[in-house]
Design a protein around this motif. Structure first.
Motif, short mmCIF file in Angstrom:
data_model
loop_
_atom_site.label_atom_id
_atom_site.label_comp_id
_atom_site.label_asym_id
_atom_site.label_seq_id
_atom_site.Cartn_x
_atom_site.Cartn_y
_atom_site.Cartn_z
N ARG A 100 68.17 -45.92 -8.49
CA ARG A 100 68.57 -45.50 -6.95
C ARG A 100 67.66 -44.11 -7.06
N VAL A 101 67.31 -43.91 -5.49
CA VAL A 101 65.80 -43.11 -5.20
C VAL A 101 66.69 -41.12 -4.78
N LEU B 288 61.93 -43.42 -7.56
CA LEU B 288 62.99 -44.85 -7.30
C LEU B 288 63.73 -44.50 -9.08
N PHE B 289 64.44 -44.61 -9.23
CA PHE B 289 65.26 -44.56 -11.20
C PHE B 289 65.72 -45.91 -11.49
N GLU C 229 71.80 -37.80 -13.42
CA GLU C 229 72.39 -38.71 -12.56
C GLU C 229 72.22 -40.24 -12.00
N GLY C 230 70.94 -40.79 -11.83
CA GLY C 230 70.83 -41.74 -12.43
C GLY C 230 71.84 -42.52 -13.91
N VAL D 262 64.67 -48.04 -18.94
CA VAL D 262 64.93 -47.08 -17.65
C VAL D 262 63.58 -46.60 -17.92
N ASP D 263 63.25 -46.47 -16.71
CA ASP D 263 61.79 -46.82 -15.66
C ASP D 263 61.68 -45.46 -14.55
#
Length: 269
Positions: A158-159, A144-145, A170-171, A126-127
């Motif tokens: 997801r942005v 940006l997730f 939430e991402g 994840v980043d």
């Protein structure tokens, strides 16, 4: 067979001691060697302490621990004053280059690359990355997730308007929904503030209570990369840094892409 006329002539002939000649006449098998008893050195009890001081110098300006300082520290810190200056000097002169060589060899063996191998569905990374989007015709900096599966490379983007903990969670929830499940082994992270309250030594981290609860709900483990340059290649993924299409006002945690993130995720598979 020649006759042995006497021990002294044989000893002189072969350049050995008469005792050796007697042993050879008595048996063809040499007697066992006597175990050499190592002499006790007055420095032995302090050798470990001295070596530790010399290792300190590897990370400090040159020769912080001189012979005089080591002798003083032995007396003050360990109540050890039974060694002379000359004996200590000879030991330090011998051990300092040996300890430096041991340190170089140790670092040389530790340096290297271990190829990463992943099983399907086991791991992800994840980043958060900066991304510019257009909202009502204006360029807006968002975040940006990305959650990317390590085996297939399939990613969910997801942005969000911020990197707040709410957006972070939430991402994850969106990624698990799109992927249809949760990685079975762990998810790798940099030391992202939404998850980590404090970075301790090694991989030890103090996580936020909400993040711990979130992980417990979904049942996955977190793998935290080493901070700094050491952990630069541990994740092994490709963080997306893109300019994405138009967005519309999104959820309570920020702006969400109307469709561009989904299309980007499909291209990343």
């Amino acid at each position: 067979m020649s006759t042995i006329t006497g021990k002294p002539p044989l000893a002189a002939k072969y350049g050995v001691h008469r005792r050796t000649v007697r042993q050879a006449i008595a048996s063809a098998i040499p007697p066992p060697r006597k175990a050499v008893r190592r002499k006790f050195r007055v420095l032995d009890p302090a050798a470990e302490w001295i070596d530790a001081m010399l290792r300190e110098d590897l990370k400090a300006p040159r020769k912080q621990n001189t012979v005089e300082r080591i002798q003083k520290r032995l007396a003050e810190e360990h109540d050890f004053d039974r060694v002379s200056y000359s004996t200590l000097r000879d030991y330090v002169r011998k051990r300092r280059p040996e300890i430096a060589a041991e340190d170089r060899d140790g670092r040389r063996h530790l340096d290297g690359m271990v190829p990463q191998a992943h099983l399907p569905g086991e791991e992800a990374e994840v980043d958060f990355a900066d991304v510019w989007v257009r909202v009502a015709g204006e360029a807006v900096k968002c975040h940006l997730f990305t959650l990317r599966l390590s085996y297939s490379g399939k990613a969910v983007h997801r942005v969000f308007a911020s990197q707040a903990q709410e957006s972070f969670m939430e991402g994850h929830a969106e990624a698990f929904r799109v992927l249809g499940g949760v990685p079975t082994r762990h998810i790798r992270y940099d030391n992202l503030k939404p998850a980590v309250r404090q970075v301790c030594t090694g991989r030890n981290r103090v996580e936020s209570e909400r993040w711990t609860t979130f992980r417990s709900h979904y049942g996955f483990d977190a793998f935290y990369c080493m901070p700094g340059q050491e952990g630069a290649h541990e994740k092994g993924g490709r963080a997306g840094r893109r300019t994405l299409p138009q967005v519309t006002p999104g959820s309570r945690s920020g702006c969400r892409l109307a469709g561009g993130a989904e299309r980007t995720a499909r291209r990343d598979r």
